[in-house]
Scaffold this motif. Structure first.
Motif, PDB file in Angstrom:
ATOM      1  N   GLY A  97       0.804  -1.212   0.000  1.00  0.00           N
ATOM      2  CA  GLY A  97       0.000   0.000   0.000  1.00  0.00           C
ATOM      3  C   GLY A  97       0.837   1.262   0.000  1.00  0.00           C
ATOM      4  O   GLY A  97       2.067   1.247   0.068  1.00  0.00           O
ATOM      5  N   THR A  98       0.121   2.381  -0.061  1.00  0.00           N
ATOM      6  CA  THR A  98       0.719   3.707  -0.123  1.00  0.00           C
ATOM      7  C   THR A  98       0.101   4.602   0.937  1.00  0.00           C
ATOM      8  O   THR A  98      -1.110   4.584   1.148  1.00  0.00           O
ATOM      9  CB  THR A  98       0.482   4.331  -1.513  1.00  0.00           C
ATOM     10  N   ASN A  99       0.958   5.342   1.622  1.00  0.00           N
ATOM     11  CA  ASN A  99       0.505   6.309   2.627  1.00  0.00           C
ATOM     12  C   ASN A  99      -0.296   5.622   3.736  1.00  0.00           C
ATOM     13  O   ASN A  99      -1.352   6.094   4.154  1.00  0.00           O
ATOM     14  CB  ASN A  99      -0.320   7.415   1.983  1.00  0.00           C
ATOM     15  N   VAL A 100       0.211   4.515   4.224  1.00  0.00           N
ATOM     16  CA  VAL A 100      -0.420   3.800   5.334  1.00  0.00           C
ATOM     17  C   VAL A 100       0.008   4.462   6.641  1.00  0.00           C
ATOM     18  O   VAL A 100       1.197   4.736   6.851  1.00  0.00           O
ATOM     19  CB  VAL A 100      -0.024   2.319   5.324  1.00  0.00           C
ATOM     20  N   LEU A 101      -0.955   4.706   7.519  1.00  0.00           N
ATOM     21  CA  LEU A 101      -0.684   5.379   8.792  1.00  0.00           C
ATOM     22  C   LEU A 101      -1.065   4.473   9.954  1.00  0.00           C
ATOM     23  O   LEU A 101      -2.187   3.970  10.024  1.00  0.00           O
ATOM     24  CB  LEU A 101      -1.497   6.672   8.879  1.00  0.00           C
ATOM     25  N   VAL A 102      -0.114   4.255  10.869  1.00  0.00           N
ATOM     26  CA  VAL A 102      -0.383   3.585  12.142  1.00  0.00           C
ATOM     27  C   VAL A 102      -0.149   4.605  13.238  1.00  0.00           C
ATOM     28  O   VAL A 102       0.951   5.162  13.348  1.00  0.00           O
ATOM     29  CB  VAL A 102       0.534   2.365  12.353  1.00  0.00           C
ATOM     30  N   ARG A 103      -1.167   4.855  14.042  1.00  0.00           N
ATOM     31  CA  ARG A 103      -1.007   5.885  15.068  1.00  0.00           C
ATOM     32  C   ARG A 103      -1.768   5.523  16.338  1.00  0.00           C
ATOM     33  O   ARG A 103      -2.732   4.765  16.322  1.00  0.00           O
ATOM     34  CB  ARG A 103      -1.478   7.243  14.559  1.00  0.00           C
ATOM     35  N   ASP A 104      -1.271   6.070  17.451  1.00  0.00           N
ATOM     36  CA  ASP A 104      -1.951   5.940  18.745  1.00  0.00           C
ATOM     37  C   ASP A 104      -2.259   4.482  19.076  1.00  0.00           C
ATOM     38  O   ASP A 104      -3.345   4.147  19.543  1.00  0.00           O
ATOM     39  CB  ASP A 104      -3.234   6.775  18.756  1.00  0.00           C
ATOM     40  N   ALA A 105      -1.289   3.622  18.844  1.00  0.00           N
ATOM     41  CA  ALA A 105      -1.448   2.200  19.113  1.00  0.00           C
ATOM     42  C   ALA A 105      -0.643   1.810  20.346  1.00  0.00           C
ATOM     43  O   ALA A 105       0.399   2.401  20.646  1.00  0.00           O
ATOM     44  CB  ALA A 105      -0.988   1.372  17.911  1.00  0.00           C
ATOM     45  N   THR A 106      -1.126   0.790  21.053  1.00  0.00           N
ATOM     46  CA  THR A 106      -0.396   0.197  22.166  1.00  0.00           C
ATOM     47  C   THR A 106      -0.132  -1.268  21.834  1.00  0.00           C
ATOM     48  O   THR A 106      -1.070  -2.033  21.610  1.00  0.00           O
ATOM     49  CB  THR A 106      -1.193   0.301  23.477  1.00  0.00           C
ATOM     50  N   ILE A 107       1.147  -1.638  21.800  1.00  0.00           N
ATOM     51  CA  ILE A 107       1.538  -2.993  21.408  1.00  0.00           C
ATOM     52  C   ILE A 107       2.429  -3.566  22.497  1.00  0.00           C
ATOM     53  O   ILE A 107       3.460  -2.979  22.843  1.00  0.00           O
ATOM     54  CB  ILE A 107       2.293  -2.990  20.062  1.00  0.00           C
ATOM     55  N   THR A 108       2.033  -4.708  23.044  1.00  0.00           N
ATOM     56  CA  THR A 108       2.804  -5.380  24.082  1.00  0.00           C
ATOM     57  C   THR A 108       3.134  -6.788  23.617  1.00  0.00           C
ATOM     58  O   THR A 108       2.236  -7.556  23.264  1.00  0.00           O
ATOM     59  CB  THR A 108       2.018  -5.443  25.403  1.00  0.00           C
ATOM     60  N   LEU A 109       4.421  -7.121  23.617  1.00  0.00           N
ATOM     61  CA  LEU A 109       4.891  -8.422  23.136  1.00  0.00           C
ATOM     62  C   LEU A 109       5.541  -9.167  24.296  1.00  0.00           C
ATOM     63  O   LEU A 109       6.715  -8.962  24.591  1.00  0.00           O
ATOM     64  CB  LEU A 109       5.905  -8.240  22.005  1.00  0.00           C
ATOM     65  N   ASP A 110       4.784 -10.023  24.955  1.00  0.00           N
ATOM     66  CA  ASP A 110       5.305 -10.719  26.130  1.00  0.00           C
ATOM     67  C   ASP A 110       5.426 -12.230  25.931  1.00  0.00           C
ATOM     68  O   ASP A 110       5.979 -12.916  26.792  1.00  0.00           O
ATOM     69  CB  ASP A 110       4.411 -10.450  27.349  1.00  0.00           C
ATOM     70  N   ALA A 111       4.927 -12.756  24.846  1.00  0.00           N
ATOM     71  CA  ALA A 111       4.987 -14.205  24.623  1.00  0.00           C
ATOM     72  C   ALA A 111       6.421 -14.639  24.312  1.00  0.00           C
ATOM     73  O   ALA A 111       7.250 -13.850  23.844  1.00  0.00           O
ATOM     74  CB  ALA A 111       4.062 -14.601  23.480  1.00  0.00           C
ATOM     75  N   ALA A 112       6.701 -15.905  24.564  1.00  0.00           N
ATOM     76  CA  ALA A 112       8.032 -16.453  24.302  1.00  0.00           C
ATOM     77  C   ALA A 112       8.096 -17.027  22.897  1.00  0.00           C
ATOM     78  O   ALA A 112       8.244 -18.237  22.695  1.00  0.00           O
ATOM     79  CB  ALA A 112       8.375 -17.513  25.338  1.00  0.00           C
ATOM     80  N   HIS A 113       7.955 -16.161  21.896  1.00  0.00           N
ATOM     81  CA  HIS A 113       8.062 -16.560  20.495  1.00  0.00           C
ATOM     82  C   HIS A 113       9.251 -15.830  19.886  1.00  0.00           C
ATOM     83  O   HIS A 113       9.215 -14.611  19.702  1.00  0.00           O
ATOM     84  CB  HIS A 113       6.788 -16.199  19.719  1.00  0.00           C
ATOM     85  N   GLU A 114      10.311 -16.529  19.567  1.00  0.00           N
ATOM     86  CA  GLU A 114      11.496 -15.896  18.999  1.00  0.00           C
ATOM     87  C   GLU A 114      11.176 -15.255  17.653  1.00  0.00           C
ATOM     88  O   GLU A 114      10.456 -15.810  16.827  1.00  0.00           O
ATOM     89  CB  GLU A 114      12.609 -16.933  18.807  1.00  0.00           C
ATOM     90  N   GLY A 115      11.705 -14.045  17.441  1.00  0.00           N
ATOM     91  CA  GLY A 115      11.555 -13.369  16.160  1.00  0.00           C
ATOM     92  C   GLY A 115      10.301 -12.538  16.019  1.00  0.00           C
ATOM     93  O   GLY A 115      10.027 -12.011  14.940  1.00  0.00           O
ATOM     94  N   MET A 116       9.511 -12.399  17.076  1.00  0.00           N
ATOM     95  CA  MET A 116       8.318 -11.545  16.988  1.00  0.00           C
ATOM     96  C   MET A 116       8.718 -10.110  16.657  1.00  0.00           C
ATOM     97  O   MET A 116       9.821  -9.666  16.966  1.00  0.00           O
ATOM     98  CB  MET A 116       7.556 -11.560  18.314  1.00  0.00           C
TER      99      MET A 116
END
Length: 537
Positions: free
Chosen positions: A324-343
């Protein structure tokens, strides 16, 4: 039953608004600014007559003989009502349970509604559902419109709970392809999808001027990997939560809850349309909780928590900007706590032409080596601004900018990266690793002080620009092996008492001006070093 902490009750739209199409048309613009209008459902049972005046034909399905006890299938009866009445028809399901063992479909229609604010749909299990076209993966309760040669408009589907708690049960609740006027509200799906068939929802707008909304579509219990189901061998990985893959218009996916699917959580990719993902709760799904593409698409206000380690889930991640073009991700909360290598918290794929990440919070306490934001080698220009990465996994870069010879620049502006855990033997020790020419870092703050092996910035790319900001780590603040890079107004510090900046023998033509350098510069053979107006502490 659901762990969605958002209200399950929508606020009513102003009673003076009688034209739902007008409301729908305004949703796309509202998603960028003010919060979206809610649907007209208020509380369970309170709005059973809400749409009666909007349709020429209104039918209570129990008045026509539908069994509301869940003992006899209503599929044939509902199909007959749609066939006999056609356009401008609303089918209403009063409180009760409605067993379905066969697909209900309409290929071409205009202005049709299916409404059940207190109704529960009970799909047959894998072994007893009659599927279409001989494909066991393609089990679905309702199918509306056609992706090819679409001539359908104005579909309302609202208010159902779906009980798939029985063993070997899981169903695509609704598949819809319309040119304009798609409205899906308040669908709650309970029970793990363990049939191995397609996931609960697929929605596509087939006209470039058309719009639609999927609001409060919730499937919190996820799905089994196909290898654990009776449909093993007939589907890759297993179901996706929401699919939007043949889309050319504008679709808003608002306040949805999708967790635990063995393919993507939301797959909103392919086609040139615009997607707006607004709010919602998203959990561990293989590949990504949200996979996004399109033109001017927006992901705004989601909460993503990858907290479950599951076999057969390969590198589950937060947001994957596929193309895509001009994709915007904003005001997000992302928490990565799982034990998956390479996340990865956010990954920008090679096919993406341009993207912006703004005001995002990413954090991790994973026991594996994972990465915060990754720009893949072929992706177009990327801007990351006003973003915080609280980075405490067992290893991994806060930001990894790939693509040594990519012509597209990456900009980090007012990005903060902190750490609170040591690294394992997996490596990936830097707060930021930059491999792409013409990258610009402005007012970036990196603190990597929890491990003796960490560096704040590892710059490997020529013609980089580092303006202002603080780079502090246990080992070296900045490790450079680039050419023609300019550092202006930075602060660089080693907690171990090393030099703030280390220039490897591959570096050349480096400028360091107006900067505060704790213990100075370690020069291991830089060819052409120019310094001016620096403060050595």
């Amino acid at each position: 039953m659901s762990d969605n902490n958002e209200s399950r009750t929508n606020q009513p739209i102003d009673s003076t608004i009688s034209d739902r199409r007008t409301v729908l048309k305004g949703l796309g613009a509202a998603a960028i600014g003010a919060p979206l209008l809610a649907s007209r459902r208020t509380s369970a049972g309170a709005a059973y007559d809400t749409y009666d005046d909007d349709y020429g034909t209104v039918i209570d399905v129990t008045d026509k003989g539908a069994d509301d006890t869940g003992n006899q299938s209503v599929s044939g009866l509902v199909q007959g009502l749609l066939d006999d009445n056609g356009d401008d028809t609303l089918l209403k399901f009063p409180q009760g349970e409605y067993y379905m063992d066969e697909q209900v479909s309409m290929s071409n229609f205009n202005h049709v509604g299916i409404f059940g604010p207190e109704a529960t749909l009970v799909p047959a299990d894998y072994h007893n559902f009659t599927y279409a076209d001989g494909n066991p993966s393609d089990m679905q309760l309702f199918s509306f419109g056609r992706v090819d040669n679409c001539s359908s408009n104005d579909l309302l589907f609202q208010g159902f709970e779906v009980d798939q708690t029985a063993d070997d049960t899981g169903i695509r609740v609704i598949e819809a392809a319309v040119n304009d006027g798609l409205e899906v509200y308040e669908i709650d799906i309970y029970g793990r999808h363990d049939s191995g068939t397609y996931g609960p929802g697929r929605f596509n707008i087939r006209s470039s001027s058309g719009t639609g909304i999927v609001d409060n579509f919730r499937a919190p219990d996820g799905a089994a990997h196909v290898s654990e189901t009776p449909n093993d061998g007939n589907l890759w990985r297993g179901p996706t939560g929401i699919v939007n893959n043949k889309h050319v218009g504008e679709l808003t996916i608002k306040h949805c809850t999708i967790k635990g699917f063995p393919d993507n959580g939301v797959y909103a990719d392919d086609g040139d349309g615009k997607r707006i993902i607004y709010g919602g709760l998203f959990g561990t799904s293989a590949t990504a909780a949200l996979r996004i593409g399109g033109i001017d698409s927006v992901v705004k206000y989601p909460t993503i928590h990858i907290d479950t380690t599951r076999p057969n889930f390969q590198k589950p991640g937060g947001i994957r900007i596929e193309d895509g073009t001009n994709v915007l991700v904003r005001d997000a909360t992302i928490t990565l706590d799982a034990a998956h290598e390479g996340m990865q918290g956010i990954v920008v794929m090679d096919a993406c032409q341009s993207a912006t990440v703004r005001n995002v919070d990413i954090s991790s306490t994973s026991s594996e080596a994972i990465h915060g934001i990754v720009a893949n080698p072929g992706c177009g220009p990327l801007t990351v601004e006003d973003t915080t990465i609280d980075w405490s996994p067992a290893g991994g870069y806060g930001v990894w900018i790939k693509g040594e010879s990519s012509p597209a620049n990456v900009t980090l502006d007012n990005v903060t990266i902190t750490d609170g855990a040591s690294v394992t033997g997996a490596g990936f020790r830097e707060g930021i690793r930059n491999d792409r020419e013409d990258t610009t870092l402005t007012d970036v703050e990196v603190t990597q002080t929890s491990s003796s092996d960490r560096h704040a910035l590892w710059n490997r790319a020529d013609h980089s620009h580092v303006n202002g900001g603080t780079y502090e780590a246990q080992k070296y603040g900045i490790l450079d092996e680039s050419g023609f890079t300019k550092y202006d107004g930075i602060t660089a510090k080693s907690q171990r008492g090393n030099e703030g900046v280390r220039l490897l023998d591959a570096s050349h033509d480096i400028q360091i001006y107006n900067s505060t350098l704790y213990n100075g510069i370690r020069d291991d053979g830089c060819a052409g070093l120019d310094t001016s107006n620096n403060t050595i502490k």
